[in-house]
Design an enzyme around this catalytic site. Sequence first.
Site, PDB file in Angstrom:
ATOM      1  N   ASP A  45     -12.614  -2.612  30.889  1.00 49.80           N
ATOM      2  CA  ASP A  45     -12.604  -3.782  31.675  1.00 49.80           C
ATOM      3  C   ASP A  45     -13.114  -3.641  33.141  1.00 49.80           C
ATOM      4  O   ASP A  45     -13.844  -4.234  33.615  1.00 49.80           O
ATOM      5  CB  ASP A  45     -11.011  -4.226  31.836  1.00 49.80           C
ATOM      6  CG  ASP A  45     -11.080  -5.312  30.723  1.00 49.80           C
ATOM      7  OD1 ASP A  45     -11.886  -5.618  30.376  1.00 49.80           O
ATOM      8  OD2 ASP A  45      -9.647  -5.281  30.351  1.00 49.80           O
ATOM      9  N   ARG A  87     -18.057  -2.401  22.164  1.00 50.48           N
ATOM     10  CA  ARG A  87     -17.856  -3.799  22.450  1.00 50.48           C
ATOM     11  C   ARG A  87     -18.844  -4.339  23.235  1.00 50.48           C
ATOM     12  O   ARG A  87     -19.083  -5.459  23.273  1.00 50.48           O
ATOM     13  CB  ARG A  87     -16.408  -3.999  23.251  1.00 50.48           C
ATOM     14  CG  ARG A  87     -15.208  -3.692  22.386  1.00 50.48           C
ATOM     15  CD  ARG A  87     -14.083  -3.758  23.173  1.00 50.48           C
ATOM     16  NE  ARG A  87     -13.972  -4.696  24.043  1.00 50.48           N
ATOM     17  CZ  ARG A  87     -13.047  -5.085  24.811  1.00 50.48           C
ATOM     18  NH1 ARG A  87     -11.964  -4.311  25.224  1.00 50.48           N
ATOM     19  NH2 ARG A  87     -12.928  -6.198  25.858  1.00 50.48           N
ATOM     20  N   ARG A 142     -41.940  -6.720  34.284  1.00 55.85           N
ATOM     21  CA  ARG A 142     -41.508  -7.826  34.925  1.00 55.85           C
ATOM     22  C   ARG A 142     -42.021  -8.900  35.764  1.00 55.85           C
ATOM     23  O   ARG A 142     -43.288  -8.458  36.551  1.00 55.85           O
ATOM     24  CB  ARG A 142     -40.622  -7.243  36.151  1.00 55.85           C
ATOM     25  CG  ARG A 142     -39.346  -6.332  35.546  1.00 55.85           C
ATOM     26  CD  ARG A 142     -38.641  -5.564  36.723  1.00 55.85           C
ATOM     27  NE  ARG A 142     -37.667  -4.800  36.155  1.00 55.85           N
ATOM     28  CZ  ARG A 142     -37.640  -3.659  35.798  1.00 55.85           C
ATOM     29  NH1 ARG A 142     -38.795  -3.093  35.958  1.00 55.85           N
ATOM     30  NH2 ARG A 142     -36.726  -2.942  35.380  1.00 55.85           N
ATOM     31  N   ASP A 172     -10.191 -10.350  21.882  1.00 56.73           N
ATOM     32  CA  ASP A 172      -9.386  -9.342  21.365  1.00 56.73           C
ATOM     33  C   ASP A 172      -8.519  -9.875  20.241  1.00 56.73           C
ATOM     34  O   ASP A 172      -8.374 -11.339  20.395  1.00 56.73           O
ATOM     35  CB  ASP A 172      -8.466  -8.464  22.381  1.00 56.73           C
ATOM     36  CG  ASP A 172      -7.872  -7.480  21.752  1.00 56.73           C
ATOM     37  OD1 ASP A 172      -6.698  -7.467  21.310  1.00 56.73           O
ATOM     38  OD2 ASP A 172      -8.385  -6.188  21.907  1.00 56.73           O
TER      39      ASP A 172
END
Lengths: 667, 718
Positions: free
Chosen positions: A577, A472, A370, A488
Amino acid sequence: MPLWRRKSFWLALSVFWLLLIFLGLFPLRLAVPPRPLPGRSQGWPRWLDAAFLRSFFQPEALPEDGPQLRQAPRGSSCTWGACFDTSKCKGNLLKIFVHSSAGPTAEAHRRILDSLEGSRYYALSPAEACLHLFLPSQDHRGACGPLPPYWNGGRNHLVLSLYPAPCTRLGQAMVAEASPSSDIFRPGFDVALPYLPEAHPLRGGVPGQLRQHSPQPGATLLAVAEEKGGWRTHASACPWDRHCEQDPGPQQTHPGETLPNATFCLIPGHRSAASCFLQALQAGCIPVLLSPRWELPFSEVIDWTKAAIIADERLPLQVLTALREMLPSRILSLRQQTQFLWTAYFSSVEKVVHTTLEIIQDRIWGASGRPSLMWNSPPGALLALPTFSTSLKDFPFYHLQQGSSPESSFSALIWVGVSGEPLLKLIQVVAGSRHCAQILILWSSEEPPPDRWPETTVPLAVIEGHRKASDRFFPYDNISTNAILSLDVHSTLSTSEVDFAFAVWQSFPERMVGFLTRNHFWNEAQGVWGYSTELANEFSMAFTTAAFYHRYYHTLFTHSLTKALRTLVDDTPACVDVLMNFLVATVTRLPPIKVPYGRQRQDAAPLVAEGPGPRPEPQPLAQDCINHVATRFGHMPLVSSRVRMDPVLFKDPVSVQRKKYRSLEKP
Amino acid sequence: MCASVKYNIRGPALIPRMKTKHRFYYVTLFSIVLLGLIATGVFQFWPHSIESSSDGGVEKRSIREVPVVRLPAASPIPERGDLSCRMHTCFDVYRCGFNPKNKIKVYIYPLNKYVDDAGVPVSSTISREYNQLLMAIADSDYYTDDISRACLFVPSIDVLNQNPLRIKETAQALAQLSRWDRGTNHLLFNMLPGGPPDYNTALDVPRDRALLAGGGFSTWTYRQGYDVSIPVFSPLSTEVVLPEKAPGPRRYFLLSSQMAIHPEYREDLEALQAKHKESVLVLDKCTNLSEGVLSVRKRCHQHQVFDYPQVLQEATFCVVLRGARLGQAVLSDVLQAGCVPVVIADSYILPFSEVLDWKRASVVVPEEKMSDMYSILQNIPQRQIEEMQRQARWFWEAYFQSIKAIALATLQIINDRIYPYAAISYEEWNDPPSVKWTSVSNPLFLPLIPPQSQGFTAIVLTYDRVESLFRVITEVSKVPSLSKLLVVWNNQNKNPPEESLWPKIRVPLKVVRTAENKLSNRFFPYDEIETEAVLAIDDDIIMLTSDELQFGYEVWREFPDRLVGYPGRLHLWDHEMNKWKYESEWTNEVSMVLTGAAFYHKYFNYLYTYKMPGDIKNWVDAHMNCEDIAMNFLVANVTGKAVIKVTPRKKFKCPECTAIDGLSLDQTHMVERSECINKFASVFGTMPLKVVEHRADPVLYKDDFPEKLKSFPNIGSL
């Protein structure tokens, strides 16, 4: 020649010569202002023969500056290159194995173990691991307990102790201990930990105390850490009774656990005062460290000059003057940085342990680790994975610092559980947007995907899913843009809606921009979190069945969440979700963005549907989700908003011809 | 001069018709004029000779004339360096004292020539580089010639290269310096430490507590936070001009140009070359060169001859391998060529590593992993390599290219330790100018939603419209989150109404009188402002409903770093006129909001008053216009973010007012506003305003939902 002529000639000539001599003597002083003589007031002479000076460096004359082989590491003076074998880390990934000493595990050990289990560093067998964690026992001071097997002189070992370690320098092992004395600390090899209080939370942890960016006018300037713990504040900002001439004024003493409420917190340099440091940080009180004799936590990666002031204890009055005269802009940024650092790295045991491991992981990565900016600006290194990209411009949160702006195209990712007419229509709608770069169909249906797809202007690709909900949010290589429109098959949108939402996303690339939202609330009666699905004045979550977000969140979802959480989602797809919203809110600490959804009717239910398979009772299940996930996270990151972003002329009584997104208003 | 005399004689002939009486006169005059001319000509040549021949004294003399100091064999020797030294233990800060400029004062000892008892010189007096270094310090702001006021002392004893030094005598020379005091606050510069056979990584001269700016520290000798690690200066930096080369892939992927490499390492390198063929180039010194060609500037691979350092520009990565010493001058050449250094020197402390982020410009490979070097480098993405190439070149330009750059960076590092509250930030040290220009560091970067309970302070700017003002006060006081009302009375000729006449409201009301009728008084950071949120509101804005204002405040809480206002405006590029244009039409986009009623963070008041660039503030006060545009520019420039327009409101309509809207219709007003935008854009040097297509409405705005259940029902008029 007539006399007068000769006379005048000689006269002119003599005047000429006289003048010449006169001017020759004082020319500079009369005509030209004296040039500033370089060197006179500046002390170092301009040598006349400077041009003839020899160079200190004669390459020809240095034949001996040649061959020499590396020296073996000397005793305990280990460095990273000499005492750590990175080749043991396969794929440069840090895997650790914990050797816990036999017998009952101490509370401190158990907490470390808990924070590691299920994380991406965890190795099941010592053979897989490239770093062995040794937790020295706290029971009998001085002795370290038996050394673990595979000790190998301490090579590739980390001695981790959340408290000043009872025994430190052990062979070639790295040491991570709380506030190590700077005399024995080996920079770039050891890791300095913060001094954590006994009751530090394991996960999540309390956020910083700061509620506003700038200090309250008239707030106390200075709090001084007391010898016995606690803080002392002064009305007159004169903490040294001996040094100040003016009356020190009324002073207040605050007991041990209370956080200081002042702009600056003065912390003496001795090691026992190190415990005050975190208190100050949490309170958003800018730490002023007077010649600290201990190494600041994670000093290898954290730029403490951005959050604290490290001053010389011998010049107290000078420090005080500097604090009083400090510019508001500096105070503002120091204050905010304390809060960011506290929340990112210090608020829980888990964060402290993970930060330690990430520092070592960064060393292993070397050049692809990083950059400093990732460690020192929100959201912090634990949430910025360099495996995603080494270019800061690819991340959603560094656009401002990099002077870049988000791309102007997106990829549509359509999750298909059941094939049918709606899919074809959806493809047409999405392909109609001029910002759409590609359409990806994530095929998760039992039936095989159709052979032919409708003709579209943008490339279309099919990804075979594993019929798991976590699919997903997998970082598929095919996704070529940073913006993702997650859909969807049942989502019913118009091209205009897609275009507008994307325009909004470009202003908020780090957030989720969604059409349908929900709000969470604390159910006092039952002592649980609940959430509302119906229309409400507030919202805190966006449905991922129709939302724009950054591709990076796929990487974060797949690689930073613990296995337990991902399994939870696969078992109960309705939670996906909630989990995604928790994740994004943890990163942004802000609510998602809501955009208008044209067909917002009570029958919008199909859009709400998530996941494959039948779900008899989505509501209680979802309720369960939020509580489950909140427990796993250790805190509630969701934030509510009362704002919806509409097009500038949305539903205004002006000519429709003027409006750019007119189909948004169709009933 | 003879010629001029001749010319002089001929003079009268040029004016034949002149009367003899006047002739004498003219001849004299002419000669004087001529004299003046000659004298002026002489000035052009004389000053130099005058300076060199006159008493020059301190300024100009020969090095051979410096005083000779005899060092008795028994004179004291300082102790060896103390490895545990830190700033708070070995450095005397009291000498630095309070300093309003936060700059340390550096004194340089005069140059002496040191000889031992036998009269044999201790070393050559001074090298070219050390002379340049002391000159750079003397020319800088740090320098003082007053030894009693100095905080840091730099001896003029040259220890840049340890090789020609007589260690013991040099130490004795240091010890007899007038303020030596165990070396406290003394700074020594050394680039080539150690000597055969063991090559210590720090200067071997005993120096007690003196700070060492050394060019080859290892982790064992470097006292973190006390010593300064500096580069080994490469003379090629000044001799050769390498034009900056655009970053990108180059002919060779990896190149090694060093001549004295241990055979074992050379084997490793040659194995790499054998494996990767064309993309790796390992160079060595040339053996078959004809006489007179500088071998320092040539490198060979088999029979191919390459120009050094030009060949470095042909490579993406360049090996910087340790020799007997850790610090290598080749590092400077490599950076100059914009080649990314691959540093192979275990435990080496890279130059200025206290402040420079070497990760951005170099790759450090452990000596053990030398054979894997190629694959390590290949894993670095091309975009990152280009960043590193740019960064490498920038490091050279800023901190390596001259002795002066090295000296000043060293002093800056020490200065930052002594005055930490005035220290230079990471970004200032490390960001190349191109990044510094384009990047934005938002002053309110912490994502934070301030609590609603804090409320906001309304600031009403008024001149004499008392009736309208009172109506505004009454309206605004109905907003639940209002916590204080501040009236800025901008009329010096008239007193504000008596206290009893003001409307009675539930929050404190303060009246501030100004010294001058200026528009910028609206944005002054008054001490009376206690909340972070400020609502700037004109004394004629009575049409905003309580819901609209309350909602505006709620929006500000979610976007505390932005300007949150009601009517939006736009700037457009006029292609015909080739300049910016102000637009108040009802468009689909906004880039500004009017500050006739707008919420913002009070910090922007401070910025507006004290940090507004150029003469914008005066321009606004002089034109009595555009203070809102100036505020929009300022906020957008400092945060890099767009404004937030709330609610559909398009204009501030009020029955009797002639303010913004009345004027907005006016053509001249529009022209003036456009002019403001062009003026501000030129002062800022860029167009900071951001255009967006969205505005903020309440969540259920115009949704099919019972009005009474909505949080902000009373919103919607234009």
